[in-house]
Design a protein around this motif. Structure first.
Motif, PDB file in Angstrom:
ATOM      1  N   VAL A  24       0.837  -1.205   0.000  1.00  0.00           N
ATOM      2  CA  VAL A  24       0.000   0.000   0.000  1.00  0.00           C
ATOM      3  C   VAL A  24       0.872   1.254   0.000  1.00  0.00           C
ATOM      4  N   ILE A  25       1.915   1.237   0.811  1.00  0.00           N
ATOM      5  CA  ILE A  25       2.838   2.384   0.861  1.00  0.00           C
ATOM      6  C   ILE A  25       3.480   2.600  -0.508  1.00  0.00           C
ATOM      7  N   LEU A  26       3.950   1.519  -1.112  1.00  0.00           N
ATOM      8  CA  LEU A  26       4.622   1.639  -2.401  1.00  0.00           C
ATOM      9  C   LEU A  26       3.654   2.055  -3.509  1.00  0.00           C
ATOM     10  N   ARG A  27       2.422   1.631  -3.407  1.00  0.00           N
ATOM     11  CA  ARG A  27       1.430   1.975  -4.421  1.00  0.00           C
ATOM     12  C   ARG A  27       1.049   3.445  -4.348  1.00  0.00           C
ATOM     13  N   SER A  28       1.204   4.038  -3.204  1.00  0.00           N
ATOM     14  CA  SER A  28       0.718   5.401  -3.002  1.00  0.00           C
ATOM     15  C   SER A  28       1.785   6.476  -3.170  1.00  0.00           C
ATOM     16  N   GLY A  29       2.893   6.144  -3.779  1.00  0.00           N
ATOM     17  CA  GLY A  29       3.910   7.178  -3.915  1.00  0.00           C
ATOM     18  C   GLY A  29       5.087   6.764  -4.768  1.00  0.00           C
ATOM     19  N   PRO A  30       6.139   7.550  -4.690  1.00  0.00           N
ATOM     20  CA  PRO A  30       7.330   7.291  -5.505  1.00  0.00           C
ATOM     21  C   PRO A  30       8.095   6.072  -4.979  1.00  0.00           C
ATOM     22  N   PRO A  31       9.048   5.583  -5.763  1.00  0.00           N
ATOM     23  CA  PRO A  31       9.895   4.483  -5.277  1.00  0.00           C
ATOM     24  C   PRO A  31      10.571   4.874  -3.969  1.00  0.00           C
ATOM     25  N   ARG A  32      10.754   3.882  -3.110  1.00  0.00           N
ATOM     26  CA  ARG A  32      11.341   4.142  -1.801  1.00  0.00           C
ATOM     27  C   ARG A  32      12.468   3.160  -1.522  1.00  0.00           C
ATOM     28  N   SER A  33      13.440   3.635  -0.777  1.00  0.00           N
ATOM     29  CA  SER A  33      14.568   2.792  -0.382  1.00  0.00           C
ATOM     30  C   SER A  33      14.188   1.962   0.841  1.00  0.00           C
ATOM     31  N   ILE A  34      14.984   0.948   1.097  1.00  0.00           N
ATOM     32  CA  ILE A  34      14.771   0.115   2.282  1.00  0.00           C
ATOM     33  C   ILE A  34      14.901   0.969   3.542  1.00  0.00           C
ATOM     34  N   ALA A  35      15.871   1.871   3.560  1.00  0.00           N
ATOM     35  CA  ALA A  35      16.061   2.737   4.725  1.00  0.00           C
ATOM     36  C   ALA A  35      14.807   3.571   4.986  1.00  0.00           C
ATOM     37  N   ARG A  36      14.240   4.112   3.933  1.00  0.00           N
ATOM     38  CA  ARG A  36      13.046   4.950   4.094  1.00  0.00           C
ATOM     39  C   ARG A  36      11.835   4.122   4.522  1.00  0.00           C
ATOM     40  N   LEU A  37      11.695   2.932   3.962  1.00  0.00           N
ATOM     41  CA  LEU A  37      10.570   2.076   4.328  1.00  0.00           C
ATOM     42  C   LEU A  37      10.674   1.572   5.764  1.00  0.00           C
ATOM     43  N   SER A  38      11.878   1.367   6.241  1.00  0.00           N
ATOM     44  CA  SER A  38      12.042   0.854   7.600  1.00  0.00           C
ATOM     45  C   SER A  38      12.042   1.963   8.653  1.00  0.00           C
ATOM     46  N   ALA A  39      12.249   3.206   8.253  1.00  0.00           N
ATOM     47  CA  ALA A  39      12.400   4.318   9.196  1.00  0.00           C
ATOM     48  C   ALA A  39      11.244   4.445  10.174  1.00  0.00           C
ATOM     49  N   ASN A  40      10.024   4.395   9.708  1.00  0.00           N
ATOM     50  CA  ASN A  40       8.868   4.585  10.596  1.00  0.00           C
ATOM     51  C   ASN A  40       8.024   3.332  10.751  1.00  0.00           C
ATOM     52  N   SER A  41       8.593   2.201  10.379  1.00  0.00           N
ATOM     53  CA  SER A  41       7.797   0.974  10.400  1.00  0.00           C
ATOM     54  C   SER A  41       7.920   0.183  11.690  1.00  0.00           C
ATOM     55  N   GLY A  42       8.956   0.480  12.468  1.00  0.00           N
ATOM     56  CA  GLY A  42       9.182  -0.313  13.666  1.00  0.00           C
ATOM     57  C   GLY A  42       9.870  -1.631  13.354  1.00  0.00           C
ATOM     58  N   MET A  43      10.325  -1.797  12.106  1.00  0.00           N
ATOM     59  CA  MET A  43      11.023  -3.017  11.703  1.00  0.00           C
ATOM     60  C   MET A  43      12.470  -2.689  11.361  1.00  0.00           C
ATOM     61  N   THR A  44      13.299  -3.689  11.461  1.00  0.00           N
ATOM     62  CA  THR A  44      14.690  -3.516  11.053  1.00  0.00           C
ATOM     63  C   THR A  44      14.760  -3.506   9.526  1.00  0.00           C
ATOM     64  N   ARG A  45      15.881  -3.027   9.017  1.00  0.00           N
ATOM     65  CA  ARG A  45      16.080  -3.051   7.566  1.00  0.00           C
ATOM     66  C   ARG A  45      16.066  -4.487   7.049  1.00  0.00           C
ATOM     67  N   GLN A  46      16.625  -5.386   7.840  1.00  0.00           N
ATOM     68  CA  GLN A  46      16.661  -6.788   7.425  1.00  0.00           C
ATOM     69  C   GLN A  46      15.250  -7.359   7.285  1.00  0.00           C
ATOM     70  N   ALA A  47      14.368  -7.023   8.217  1.00  0.00           N
ATOM     71  CA  ALA A  47      12.987  -7.514   8.152  1.00  0.00           C
ATOM     72  C   ALA A  47      12.264  -6.934   6.935  1.00  0.00           C
ATOM     73  N   VAL A  48      12.441  -5.630   6.703  1.00  0.00           N
ATOM     74  CA  VAL A  48      11.822  -4.999   5.546  1.00  0.00           C
ATOM     75  C   VAL A  48      12.356  -5.632   4.264  1.00  0.00           C
ATOM     76  N   THR A  49      13.670  -5.856   4.211  1.00  0.00           N
ATOM     77  CA  THR A  49      14.283  -6.469   3.038  1.00  0.00           C
ATOM     78  C   THR A  49      13.685  -7.844   2.763  1.00  0.00           C
ATOM     79  N   LYS A  50      13.502  -8.636   3.806  1.00  0.00           N
ATOM     80  CA  LYS A  50      12.923  -9.974   3.658  1.00  0.00           C
ATOM     81  C   LYS A  50      11.532  -9.892   3.037  1.00  0.00           C
TER      82      LYS A  50
END
Length: 102
Positions: A24-50
């Motif tokens: 949903v996040i990716l559908r609603s905006g521009p491409p995002r990096s793993i760092a940006r996606l993990s910043a406010n998610s409460g997840m580690t970069r590794q979890a987001v990457t998985k």
């Protein structure tokens, strides 16, 4: 219908609430990096990457590498495959469902 293995991979990817939220996040905006996606998610970069790798394997997201960063975006029309698979399944269920007529 697409191959059952492909459909199962797609639906498994969509079955996880974290992956749905990322989609949903990716559908609603521009491409995002793993760092940006993990910043406010409460997840580690590794979890987001998985989770992103699973979405990528299911052909739901696009991946673009720019220098040292990897950016993810929603693949336009990605859910069309899910719709097609569901339509095929619905057709099959209609064909094998017991009749409710008397």
């Amino acid at each position: 219908m697409h191959k059952p293995v492909e459909a199962a991979r797609l639906f498994a990817a969509l079955a996880d609430p974290t992956r749905l939220a990322l989609l949903v996040i990716l559908r609603s905006g521009p491409p995002r990096s793993i760092a940006r996606l993990s910043a406010n998610s409460g997840m580690t970069r590794q979890a987001v990457t998985k989770h992103l790798r699973i979405l990528e394997d299911a052909a739901l997201v696009l991946v673009a590498r720019t220098g040292r960063e990897t950016h993810y975006s929603y693949r336009p029309g990605a859910l069309d495959t899910a719709r097609t698979a569901l339509d095929a399944i619905a057709g099959n269920w209609t064909a094998i469902a017991p009749s409710t007529e008397g």
